[in-house]
Design an enzyme around this catalytic site. Structure first.
Site, PDB file in Angstrom:
ATOM      1  N   ARG A 191       1.017 -33.303  18.753  1.00 32.92           N
ATOM      2  CA  ARG A 191      -0.387 -32.925  18.694  1.00 32.92           C
ATOM      3  C   ARG A 191      -0.488 -32.228  17.166  1.00 32.92           C
ATOM      4  O   ARG A 191      -1.651 -32.240  16.777  1.00 32.92           O
ATOM      5  CB  ARG A 191      -1.007 -31.817  19.758  1.00 32.92           C
ATOM      6  CG  ARG A 191      -1.144 -32.328  21.193  1.00 32.92           C
ATOM      7  CD  ARG A 191      -1.634 -31.432  22.104  1.00 32.92           C
ATOM      8  NE  ARG A 191      -0.590 -30.373  22.352  1.00 32.92           N
ATOM      9  CZ  ARG A 191      -0.879 -28.930  22.165  1.00 32.92           C
ATOM     10  NH1 ARG A 191      -2.189 -28.736  22.116  1.00 32.92           N
ATOM     11  NH2 ARG A 191       0.253 -28.066  22.452  1.00 32.92           N
ATOM     12  N   HIS A 211      -0.835 -36.842  28.177  1.00 28.31           N
ATOM     13  CA  HIS A 211       0.406 -37.420  28.532  1.00 28.31           C
ATOM     14  C   HIS A 211      -0.186 -38.936  29.188  1.00 28.31           C
ATOM     15  O   HIS A 211       0.829 -40.027  28.829  1.00 28.31           O
ATOM     16  CB  HIS A 211       0.828 -36.697  29.598  1.00 28.31           C
ATOM     17  CG  HIS A 211       1.213 -35.320  29.412  1.00 28.31           C
ATOM     18  ND1 HIS A 211       0.827 -34.332  30.276  1.00 28.31           N
ATOM     19  CD2 HIS A 211       2.123 -34.700  28.503  1.00 28.31           C
ATOM     20  CE1 HIS A 211       1.367 -33.135  29.656  1.00 28.31           C
ATOM     21  NE2 HIS A 211       1.961 -33.284  28.532  1.00 28.31           N
ATOM     22  N   SER A 214      -1.106 -28.621  28.452  1.00 27.64           N
ATOM     23  CA  SER A 214      -0.703 -28.196  29.980  1.00 27.64           C
ATOM     24  C   SER A 214      -0.819 -26.739  30.039  1.00 27.64           C
ATOM     25  O   SER A 214      -1.497 -26.273  30.929  1.00 27.64           O
ATOM     26  CB  SER A 214       0.509 -28.692  30.143  1.00 27.64           C
ATOM     27  OG  SER A 214       0.850 -30.204  30.278  1.00 27.64           O
ATOM     28  N   LYS A 231      10.599 -21.647  32.548  1.00 30.94           N
ATOM     29  CA  LYS A 231       9.103 -21.619  32.528  1.00 30.94           C
ATOM     30  C   LYS A 231       8.602 -21.544  33.877  1.00 30.94           C
ATOM     31  O   LYS A 231       8.991 -21.649  34.907  1.00 30.94           O
ATOM     32  CB  LYS A 231       8.797 -23.318  32.240  1.00 30.94           C
ATOM     33  CG  LYS A 231       8.796 -23.585  30.720  1.00 30.94           C
ATOM     34  CD  LYS A 231       8.431 -24.813  30.537  1.00 30.94           C
ATOM     35  CE  LYS A 231       8.512 -25.184  28.975  1.00 30.94           C
ATOM     36  NZ  LYS A 231       7.751 -26.407  28.711  1.00 30.94           N
TER      37      LYS A 231
END
Length: 152
Positions: A90, A17, A127, A41
């Site tokens: 990614r 990030h 993360s 989440k």
């Protein structure tokens, strides 16, 4: 002024990030790190702690602001007068997902999305995996930006 939002959960904010923000500032005047509130989440850090950690990290950089939001990302972008959304990707899977969202955001609000590819040496960092390491009390210092205060 070229202003972009960099939206995410950032639980926690990783060196990936950090790299996206740093590279974005080479072509944007201001980056607003938008920490989305997503009740679906399971997060490790409460929203207030995530805002505090990232604000502390950028406290000496007037080109970066950190704000939490609880609405659609395009509505948040419009609230802060951002014309761009910056996203890091990614994998091909990330690209396919982001392409769909970018198309919808452009159609609904005229907001362009800029995709930055993760630097090769950071593609394995997420993360989710860093959060799992935290859960098991593992050292995550190599995965978060230098100077980020996690346990204070």
């Amino acid at each position: 002024m070229r202003r972009a939002i960099f939206p995410g959960t950032f639980d926690p904010f990783t060196i990936g990030h950090f790299s996206v923000v740093k590279r974005s500032l080479t072509f944007m005047d201001e980056i607003i790190i938008g920490i989305g509130i997503n009740e679906n989440k399971n997060t490790y850090f409460p929203i207030e702690k995530r805002v505090e950690m990232i604000r502390d990290l950028y406290q000496d950089n007037p080109c970066v602001r950190v704000i939490s939001y609880d609405c659609l990302t395009i509505d948040f972008a419009q609230q802060v007068d951002a014309k761009f959304i910056v996203r890091g990707i990614r994998t091909v899977k990330d690209f396919e997902y982001e392409e769909t969202i970018a198309d919808i955001n452009r159609k609904l609000a005229g907001i362009e999305t800029i995709l930055l590819f993760t630097e090769p040496e950071q593609t394995y960092i997420s993360s989710t995996t860093v959060r799992e390491l935290l859960t098991y009390n593992k050292d995550i210092s190599q995965f978060i930006p230098k100077g980020m205060k996690i346990n204070e």
